[in-house]
Design a protein around this motif. Structure first.
Motif, mmCIF file in Angstrom:
data_model
loop_
_atom_site.group_PDB
_atom_site.id
_atom_site.type_symbol
_atom_site.label_atom_id
_atom_site.label_comp_id
_atom_site.label_asym_id
_atom_site.label_seq_id
_atom_site.Cartn_x
_atom_site.Cartn_y
_atom_site.Cartn_z
ATOM 1 N N ALA A 20 -9.739 91.147 107.291
ATOM 2 C CA ALA A 20 -9.905 90.197 106.186
ATOM 3 C C ALA A 20 -11.377 89.938 105.894
ATOM 4 N N ASN A 21 -12.211 90.008 106.915
ATOM 5 C CA ASN A 21 -13.644 89.776 106.721
ATOM 6 C C ASN A 21 -14.227 90.757 105.700
ATOM 7 N N ALA A 22 -13.688 91.960 105.663
ATOM 8 C CA ALA A 22 -14.149 92.953 104.694
ATOM 9 C C ALA A 22 -13.747 92.578 103.273
ATOM 10 N N THR A 23 -12.808 91.651 103.126
ATOM 11 C CA THR A 23 -12.336 91.222 101.811
ATOM 12 C C THR A 23 -13.000 89.922 101.370
ATOM 13 N N LYS A 24 -13.817 89.319 102.218
ATOM 14 C CA LYS A 24 -14.488 88.068 101.844
ATOM 15 C C LYS A 24 -15.455 88.280 100.687
ATOM 16 N N HIS A 25 -15.991 89.464 100.578
ATOM 17 C CA HIS A 25 -16.881 89.789 99.468
ATOM 18 C C HIS A 25 -16.423 91.122 98.885
ATOM 19 N N ILE A 26 -15.845 91.050 97.691
ATOM 20 C CA ILE A 26 -15.388 92.260 97.010
ATOM 21 C C ILE A 26 -16.371 92.582 95.903
ATOM 22 N N TYR A 27 -16.884 93.787 95.929
ATOM 23 C CA TYR A 27 -17.752 94.270 94.863
ATOM 24 C C TYR A 27 -17.177 95.590 94.364
ATOM 25 N N LEU A 28 -16.915 95.651 93.072
ATOM 26 C CA LEU A 28 -16.379 96.863 92.468
ATOM 27 C C LEU A 28 -17.244 97.237 91.283
ATOM 28 N N PRO A 117 -14.329 84.857 90.403
ATOM 29 C CA PRO A 117 -14.987 86.159 90.277
ATOM 30 C C PRO A 117 -15.957 86.179 89.095
ATOM 31 N N GLN A 118 -16.864 87.132 89.133
ATOM 32 C CA GLN A 118 -17.811 87.312 88.037
ATOM 33 C C GLN A 118 -17.749 88.763 87.568
ATOM 34 N N PHE A 119 -17.736 88.929 86.247
ATOM 35 C CA PHE A 119 -17.781 90.250 85.629
ATOM 36 C C PHE A 119 -19.125 90.403 84.926
ATOM 37 N N GLY A 127 -26.743 108.960 73.373
ATOM 38 C CA GLY A 127 -26.591 109.650 72.092
ATOM 39 C C GLY A 127 -25.886 108.737 71.104
ATOM 40 N N ASN A 128 -24.784 109.224 70.533
ATOM 41 C CA ASN A 128 -23.980 108.414 69.607
ATOM 42 C C ASN A 128 -22.895 107.620 70.327
ATOM 43 N N ALA A 129 -22.862 107.708 71.631
ATOM 44 C CA ALA A 129 -21.846 107.026 72.432
ATOM 45 C C ALA A 129 -22.488 105.862 73.197
ATOM 46 N N THR A 130 -21.643 105.117 73.898
ATOM 47 C CA THR A 130 -22.114 103.980 74.698
ATOM 48 C C THR A 130 -21.453 104.039 76.073
ATOM 49 N N LYS A 131 -22.263 104.000 77.104
ATOM 50 C CA LYS A 131 -21.736 103.911 78.465
ATOM 51 C C LYS A 131 -21.631 102.432 78.822
ATOM 52 N N VAL A 132 -20.448 102.020 79.286
ATOM 53 C CA VAL A 132 -20.221 100.645 79.725
ATOM 54 C C VAL A 132 -20.068 100.672 81.241
ATOM 55 N N ILE A 133 -20.882 99.880 81.906
ATOM 56 C CA ILE A 133 -20.796 99.736 83.364
ATOM 57 C C ILE A 133 -20.276 98.330 83.628
ATOM 58 N N GLN A 134 -19.165 98.257 84.324
ATOM 59 C CA GLN A 134 -18.554 96.965 84.647
ATOM 60 C C GLN A 134 -18.730 96.708 86.139
ATOM 61 N N LYS A 135 -19.310 95.556 86.466
ATOM 62 C CA LYS A 135 -19.479 95.149 87.861
ATOM 63 C C LYS A 135 -18.611 93.916 88.084
ATOM 64 N N PHE A 136 -17.851 93.938 89.149
ATOM 65 C CA PHE A 136 -16.953 92.834 89.504
ATOM 66 C C PHE A 136 -17.354 92.352 90.880
#
Length: 173
Positions: A20-28, A117-119, A127-136
Motif C-alpha cells: 500500500a505504501n507504493a500507492t500513497k503517491h500515484i504519478y501517471l 488528485p491533480q491533473f 507541425g500542424n498537430a498538437t501533442k498533449v501530455i497529461q500528468k496525474f
C-alpha cells in the motif's frame, strides 16, 4: 501453533503495508498527438463545458449531473459532478493556466472516498498537430492507500486517463 499464526498474520500485515505504501503517491503520465491546431486542442481542455465531449467518466456513468460554476475557461472555474445515483460527488477546478501551453486542474472528490488528485496538461505544437501530455498526481494517507491498492486504483486510473486522451483526440479531430 499460536506463534505460527501470529507470525503469519504479522507477515501479512507488513506485506499489505509495504504494498500500500507504493500507492500513497500515484504519478501517471500519458500523452497523445492530436491532428488539430494548438489553440483548438487547448480550448477543448480549458473550457469545462466541453469536458462532457471527452470525459471517460461520463462514458462509464452517462447519467451524471454536471454543473459548471465561475467564469468558464478562467482560473477558479469549477466542474461539479454527482454520479452513480449520488454515490460519486466531487468537482475539479482550474487552478493554473499558461495560455496555449499548460492547464492545471485540482480535483476534490467527496464520495465514495475523499481524495484530491491533480491533473496537469501540457500542450506542445508538432507541425500542424498538437501533442498533449497529461500528468496525474495523487497523494493519500495509509488507509486510503490500502484500499486503493486492494482495488487496483492505479491501474484503473491509468486506463481511464488514457481513454480520456483518446476521447479528447476524437472530439477535436
Amino acid at each position: 501453533m499460536m506463534y505460527i499464526l501470529i507470525a503469519i498474520l504479522l507477515t501479512g500485515i507488513v506485506f499489505v503495508l509495504i504494498a500500500a505504501n507504493a500507492t500513497k503517491h500515484i504519478y501517471l503520465e500519458n500523452s497523445i498527438t492530436i491532428q488539430a491546431p494548438l489553440e483548438r486542442v487547448f480550448n477543448q481542455v480549458r473550457y469545462l463545458e466541453k469536458f462532457p465531449e471527452w470525459s471517460p467518466f461520463l462514458e462509464v456513468d452517462p447519467n451524471q449531473k454536471i454543473t459548471v460554476t465561475g467564469t468558464d475557461g478562467t482560473i477558479g472555474a469549477q466542474y461539479h459532478w454527482v454520479g452513480n445515483q449520488g454515490k460519486d460527488i466531487g468537482y475539479q477546478e482550474l487552478t493554473a493556466m499558461e495560455e496555449q501551453a499548460k492547464l492545471v486542474f485540482k480535483c476534490t472528490i467527496e464520495k465514495p472516498y475523499t481524495a484530491a488528485p491533480q491533473f496537469t496538461y501540457l500542450f506542445v505544437p508538432v507541425g500542424n498537430a498538437t501533442k498533449v501530455i497529461q500528468k496525474f498526481e495523487l497523494k493519500s494517507g495509509t488507509m486510503n492507500a490500502i484500499f486503493m491498492w486492494l482495488f487496483g486504483t492505479k491501474k484503473q486510473m491509468q486506463q481511464l486517463n488514457a481513454r480520456g486522451l483518446q476521447l479528447l483526440k476524437a472530439s477535436v479531430e
